[in-house]
Each structure stands twice: as structure tokens, then as C-alpha cells.
Design a protein around this motif. Structure first.
Motif, PDB file in Angstrom:
ATOM      1  N   ILE A   1       0.821  -1.219   0.000  1.00 22.37           N
ATOM      2  CA  ILE A   1       0.000   0.000   0.000  1.00 22.37           C
ATOM      3  C   ILE A   1       0.853   1.267   0.000  1.00 22.37           C
ATOM      4  O   ILE A   1       0.650   2.171  -0.814  1.00 22.37           O
ATOM      5  CB  ILE A   1      -0.951  -0.016   1.219  1.00 22.37           C
ATOM      6  N   ASP A   2       1.806   1.328   0.916  1.00 22.44           N
ATOM      7  CA  ASP A   2       2.554   2.578   1.115  1.00 22.44           C
ATOM      8  C   ASP A   2       3.705   2.767   0.127  1.00 22.44           C
ATOM      9  O   ASP A   2       3.996   3.896  -0.278  1.00 22.44           O
ATOM     10  CB  ASP A   2       3.093   2.648   2.547  1.00 22.44           C
TER      11      ASP A   2
ATOM     12  N   GLY B   1       1.811   1.687  -3.699  1.00 27.91           N
ATOM     13  CA  GLY B   1       0.586   2.423  -4.009  1.00 27.91           C
ATOM     14  C   GLY B   1      -0.577   1.549  -4.432  1.00 27.91           C
ATOM     15  O   GLY B   1      -1.496   2.011  -5.129  1.00 27.91           O
TER      16      GLY B   1
ATOM     17  N   LYS C   1      -4.023  -0.345  -4.580  1.00 26.11           N
ATOM     18  CA  LYS C   1      -5.389  -0.051  -4.124  1.00 26.11           C
ATOM     19  C   LYS C   1      -6.286  -1.283  -4.187  1.00 26.11           C
ATOM     20  O   LYS C   1      -7.223  -1.421  -3.411  1.00 26.11           O
ATOM     21  CB  LYS C   1      -6.009   1.050  -4.994  1.00 26.11           C
ATOM     22  N   LYS C   2      -5.986  -2.162  -5.154  1.00 29.41           N
ATOM     23  CA  LYS C   2      -6.798  -3.371  -5.348  1.00 29.41           C
ATOM     24  C   LYS C   2      -5.851  -4.577  -5.304  1.00 29.41           C
ATOM     25  O   LYS C   2      -5.057  -4.785  -6.215  1.00 29.41           O
ATOM     26  CB  LYS C   2      -7.526  -3.298  -6.694  1.00 29.41           C
TER      27      LYS C   2
ATOM     28  N   LYS D   1      -7.186   1.804   3.121  1.00 31.02           N
ATOM     29  CA  LYS D   1      -6.516   2.419   1.971  1.00 31.02           C
ATOM     30  C   LYS D   1      -6.579   1.552   0.714  1.00 31.02           C
ATOM     31  O   LYS D   1      -6.247   2.005  -0.376  1.00 31.02           O
ATOM     32  CB  LYS D   1      -5.042   2.679   2.304  1.00 31.02           C
ATOM     33  N   ALA D   2      -6.965   0.298   0.880  1.00 31.75           N
ATOM     34  CA  ALA D   2      -7.008  -0.628  -0.256  1.00 31.75           C
ATOM     35  C   ALA D   2      -8.100  -1.665  -0.008  1.00 31.75           C
ATOM     36  O   ALA D   2      -8.601  -1.805   1.117  1.00 31.75           O
ATOM     37  CB  ALA D   2      -5.656  -1.314  -0.443  1.00 31.75           C
ATOM     38  N   THR D   3      -8.457  -2.394  -1.057  1.00 33.43           N
ATOM     39  CA  THR D   3      -9.468  -3.442  -0.925  1.00 33.43           C
ATOM     40  C   THR D   3      -8.922  -4.774  -1.429  1.00 33.43           C
ATOM     41  O   THR D   3      -8.028  -4.814  -2.283  1.00 33.43           O
ATOM     42  CB  THR D   3     -10.738  -3.088  -1.732  1.00 33.43           C
TER      43      THR D   3
ATOM     44  N   ASP E   1      -3.929  -4.551  -8.714  1.00 33.62           N
ATOM     45  CA  ASP E   1      -2.669  -3.870  -8.992  1.00 33.62           C
ATOM     46  C   ASP E   1      -1.540  -4.384  -8.100  1.00 33.62           C
ATOM     47  O   ASP E   1      -0.444  -3.828  -8.087  1.00 33.62           O
ATOM     48  CB  ASP E   1      -2.815  -2.344  -8.892  1.00 33.62           C
TER      49      ASP E   1
END
Length: 372
Positions: free
Chosen positions: A159-160, A163, A165-166, A193-195, A222
Motif C-alpha cells: 500500500i505505502d 501504491g 489499491k486493489k 486504503k485498499a481493498t 494492482d
């Protein structure tokens, strides 16, 4: 004598190490169960080698409390059903302490046998959190951090740093792989922040994973997070790249192994995997690596340093306790620091090593490199 003798021993893997005149009389029996053959032998053999080298170090100094250390390996191929047989055999052989098992599923299957026999067990690589956190096995220790920490690192990285998101979360349905994946799913959902766009298990040993790879593509993931070992990971990555998918692939220490790179080839490039922190600058780590090269003529492989540390911790605890009695060995492990190949450690009341942790690595130019 040394190199040939050790190689012959590895080939057999069924007889006690260092048998012969040196063991006339009582010995301290160190059981070493793990994957010594099969697809996951690259995880188990380094631990067996580490145990032999550390035992020799103690024996060269006169042994422990006047007794030589005898290493007794047992092959379980990282299979739970074989692990119970290996544990039963080691207990019947009268082992005093146990370094193993290697895989979490095998460890989970074997622990009730050691608990009933009241034997201290220390794994260099079984990361399922419940093995220590449940409190069911007060005689169990490990020299590696648990999967909740490993999964948190992977999720934060995805995530960090990337980046994502999915995120598609895959696993091999085993105790280790599914456990890692479930923690990853939990941490992704908690992040906000993501799923998680896909959570699915794959069948270990299958040839074709194109169906799940297609699902990853269809869901528009992603990033992919995978819980499991190198045989499945290498196939999934290869089939992703064959479909020209450049989706980042993030995995665990079951994939942070040179065998993954050898099997996946050019498709391994860029893959991320977490593993224990790089301790290559420690003098004792350097010594451990050199001893392996001297005895076996090769680089040691996965979980070697954790197994070397486990052997050091176990045998030092026996030495300090002046006994192989389980309560005394446990007390020595929990209340004393020991210098090891992974640093200065001792064990908390749950059995986890204090002073260990995970880092993220990436395959760059055919080798895993720690990311700072």
C-alpha cells in the motif's frame, strides 16, 4: 575426512550423526526433523547442516557437561502425516531436545507428540502465530518472527511503497500459506486504503494456475500477495508473465529462497518476498557461513542462520541448565541472552525470540536484495 563424511551423511539422513567411538557412553541427543527430501528439501537440509556444525563446535570443546552431542535427523518432507511419524520416531529414540520442524503445518502436527513426551522443541522457520500465541505448547520456541508481523510488513509495503489499491490475496491452502494470507486480508481491510479484490486458495502441486491468474487480471488487481512456498509461487509468477501481466508479486519467506529464483528463472525478476532481517555483518553470522562452506562446499540456503541460532540457543541452554530436564532448559532459554548467528537473543514467555524481525527483499539481477 570432513567434507566426504558430511556429504555421505546427508545422502543417508537416517542414521545419527557422529556415531562411532566419540559417542561411547551417554550423549545429548538433538533431534532434527524437517524436509530432508522432496520439493521442500531446500528448506530443511540447511537446518540439518546447521545442527551438525553447531554440535561439532560444542563437541570439539569437550561436549556439554561431559557428554557429546549426537544429532539425529528425521525426514518429514514438510508433510503433516510424515511429521507425526518423525516425531514419534525421535521420541522413541530418546532425543533430549528437538530442532525443528521446518514447515508450520508439519510443526503443528508434531507438537502434541513432543508435548506429551515433555520435550523442548525449537523451530527456525515455523511462523504460524498460534504455535506460540495459543499458549498450548509451553515447550515450543522459535528463532523467527511470526506471520502476523510478516503479513503486516507485506501489506504496508504494497500500500505505502507500491501504491496498491486493489490487492489479490492468494494462498496454497496450508497452515502456513493460508495463515499468512488471512492476516494479509485482515490488515488490508483494516487499513482503509485498499481493498481485497480476490481471496483464493490454489491446489499445491498443480501444473496449471491459469484460471486463478485470469481472475487476478479480471479483477484489475494492482498487486498480488501470495502465502505459500516456492513451487506454487514460481508457477503462478511464470503464468502471470506469460500473459504479459506486470502486476507486482509480493510473498513470504516461503518464497524468499534461491530455489524459487532457479525454478522461476527470468520470471523471478522483480518479485518481492519478506524474510528475516539481514544480519550478514554480524561476526558470528559470517563465521556460520564460512563453517558451512568449509564442511559442505556450498552456500547454506534458506533458514540456515535461524537454525544455527536455534542449535546455539538449545545447546547453550542445556549447558547453562546443567541438565536436559525440560523445566530447567525452558528456564535457561527464557531468562538468559545468548549470542547467536542472528544476534543476541532470548525468548519471551510465549517462546518467541526477542530481537528478531522481518525485512522486504526483491529479486534484482537474479538475487534477493534487502530493500532499505
Amino acid at each position: 575426512m570432513r567434507k566426504g563424511w558430511f556429504k555421505a551423511l546427508i545422502a543417508g539422513m537416517t542414521v545419527a550423526v557422529m556415531a562411532g567411538p566419540v559417542f561411547a557412553g551417554d550423549t545429548i541427543k538433538l533431534g532434527v526433523p524437517g524436509a530432508h527430501s522432496g520439493d521442500l528439501a531446500s528448506y530443511g537440509l540447511p537446518s540439518a547442516n546447521a545442527a551438525k556444525i553447531v554440535a561439532k563446535m560444542f563437541n570439539d570443546k569437550g561436549g556439554i557437561n561431559g557428554k557429546m552431542v549426537e544429532v539425529i535427523p528425521q525426514d518429514d518432507q514438510c508433510k503433516p502425516e510424515m511429521a507425526t511419524n518423525a516425531a514419534t520416531k525421535l521420541v522413541s529414540d530418546g532425543v533430549d531436545i528437538v530442532l525443528g520442524h521446518i514447515c508450520s503445518g508439519a510443526t503443528k502436527a508434531a507438537l502434541p507428540i513432543y508435548k506429551e513426551a515433555n520435550k523442548v522443541v525449537m523451530s527456525p522457520s515455523a511462523t504460524t502465530p498460534a504455535l506460540t500465541q495459543s499458549g498450548d505448547y509451553p515447550m515450543f520456541f522459535r528463532t523467527i518472527s511470526s506471520d502476523d508481523q510478516q503479513a503486516k510488513l507485506g501489506v504496508d509495503f504494497a500500500i505505502d511503497k507500491l501504491g496498491a489499491k486493489k490487492i489479490a490475496v492468494l494462498h496454497d491452502k496450508g497452515d502456513y500459506g493460508k495463515g499468512y494470507a488471512e492476516y494479509a486480508k485482515q490488515f488490508i481491510e483494516q487499513s482503509g486504503k485498499a481493498t481485497v479484490v480476490l481471496f483464493e486458495g490454489v491446489t499445491p502441486g498443480a501444473v496449471d494456475y491459469s484460471a486463478v491468474v485470469q481472475k487476478v487480471r479480471s479483477e484489475g488487481a494492482d498487486a498480488v500477495m501470495f502465502g505459500g512456498y516456492h513451487p506454487e509461487a514460481s508457477k503462478i509468477v511464470a503464468q502471470m508473465r506469460k500473459k504479459r501481466m506486470t502486476t507486482p508479486f509480493i510473498s513470504d519467506d516461503g518464497v524468499k529462497d534461491d530455489t524459487f529464483i532457479k525454478v522461476a528463472g527470468k520470471d523471478a525478476e522483480g518479485v518481492y518476498a519478506s524474510s528475516s532481517k539481514d544480519v550478514s555483518m554480524l561476526p558470528m553470522y559470517k563465521e556460520a557461513i564460512e563453517l558451512h562452506k568449509k564442511e559442505f562446499g556450498t552456500e547454506p540456503g534458506a533458514f540456515y542462520k535461524e537454525a544455527f541460532a536455534a542449535a546455539q540457543a538449545l545447546l547453550t541452554a542445556v549447558q547453562r541448565a546443567g541438565s536436559t530436564e525440560t523445566p530447567k532448559v525452558i528456564d535457561a532459554l527464557r531468562n538468559n541472552f545468548v549470542e547467536t548467528a542472528i544476534g543476541k537473543i532470548k525468548f519471551d514467555k510465549r517462546g518467541d525470540a526477542e530481537g528478531t524481525g522481518f525485512s522486504m527483499y526483491q529479486v534484482k539481477n537474479g538475487v534477493y536484495v534487502e530493500l532499505k
